[in-house]
Design an enzyme around this catalytic site. Structure first.
Site, PDB file in Angstrom:
ATOM      1  N   ASP A 215     -91.964  22.581  36.265  1.00  0.00           N
ATOM      2  CA  ASP A 215     -91.610  22.452  34.863  1.00  0.00           C
ATOM      3  C   ASP A 215     -91.876  20.995  34.460  1.00  0.00           C
ATOM      4  O   ASP A 215     -91.929  20.111  35.311  1.00  0.00           O
ATOM      5  CB  ASP A 215     -90.129  22.821  34.703  1.00  0.00           C
ATOM      6  CG  ASP A 215     -89.624  22.492  33.327  1.00  0.00           C
ATOM      7  OD1 ASP A 215     -90.250  22.938  32.349  1.00  0.00           O
ATOM      8  OD2 ASP A 215     -88.602  21.774  33.224  1.00  0.00           O
TER       9      ASP A 215
ATOM     10  N   ASP B 179     -90.505  18.978  31.206  1.00  0.00           N
ATOM     11  CA  ASP B 179     -89.398  18.189  30.669  1.00  0.00           C
ATOM     12  C   ASP B 179     -88.116  18.406  31.478  1.00  0.00           C
ATOM     13  O   ASP B 179     -87.669  19.534  31.651  1.00  0.00           O
ATOM     14  CB  ASP B 179     -89.156  18.548  29.200  1.00  0.00           C
ATOM     15  CG  ASP B 179     -90.413  18.350  28.355  1.00  0.00           C
ATOM     16  OD1 ASP B 179     -91.297  17.571  28.766  1.00  0.00           O
ATOM     17  OD2 ASP B 179     -90.503  18.973  27.288  1.00  0.00           O
TER      18      ASP B 179
HETATM   19 MG   LIG Z   1     -87.181  21.611  31.657  1.00  0.00          MG
END
Ligand SMILES: [Mg+2]
Ligand SMILES: [Zn+2]
Length: 195
Positions: free
Chosen positions: A12, A14
């Site tokens: 992932d 962020d």
């Molecule tokens: Mg995230």
């Protein structure tokens, strides 16, 4: 790389690879965790494809456009590269069912927890999902990985501390790690054990 399908680590973006800052809408707001580049480099060296998968509903919400997301990924890739690491591919979902930008307001198969981005990456890059891992700070990251047949790791950076306090017993999570470096260290050991 030669030979058959290779394993991947789906990261992932962020809160996992870079700091969570709400909706990243300016390049100068992008902050790596101090260990992010090294974690990517270690995964590269172990033979994993490293793939970034990110929900970017800010596009559907009108906060920024797809060109900005692509530019962010170009710069992110460059900075990882400057540190000797390599992101093999980036995938993002610009959609959101309640978005304000008509063109992106929809239910889709790519927004995590749906596995669309994982499956697309696996097809594009010839990935062996059974030997792969999805790492993220939300349960939706873990869920998307599991739905595609990979293993799931939750990290407690970003929103992960909150997620860890709201366990999801329905998800067979392989590990809850402090951050992507701890996740990487564990993944490398698991990989060596199973090789
Ligand atoms: Mg995230
Ligand atoms: Zn989507």
């Amino acid at each position: 790389m030669t030979g058959g399908p290779r394993p991947a680590v789906f990261l992932d973006r962020d809160g996992t690879l870079i700091e969570e800052c709400g909706y990243l809408s300016r390049l100068d707001g992008m902050r790596f965790f101090p260990w992010s580049v090294d974690a990517v480099r270690l995964l590269n060296r172990a033979g994993f494809a490293v793939v970034v998968l990110t929900n970017q509903s800010g596009v559907a919400r009108g906060y920024f456009d797809e060109a900005f997301v692509r530019e962010t990924h170009r710069v992110l890739g460059e900075r990882i590269g400057a540190g000797g690491g390599r992101i093999d591919a980036f995938y993002y979902c610009p959609h959101y069912p309640d978005g304000t930008v008509e063109a992106y307001r929809r239910r889709c198969e790519c927004r995590k927890p749906k596995p669309g981005m994982v499956l697309r990456a696996a097809a594009d890059l010839s990935i062996d999902l059974a030997r792969s891992f999805a790492v993220g700070d939300r349960w939706s990251d873990v869920e998307a990985g599991l739905a595609a047949g990979a293993r799931g790791v939750l990290v407690r950076s970003g929103f992960g501390d909150i997620a860890a306090q709201q366990p999801r017993p329905d998800l067979t999570t392989a590990l809850v790690a402090a951050d992507v470096m701890e996740a990487t260290s564990w993944i490398l050991r698991e990989h060596a054990r199973c090789a």
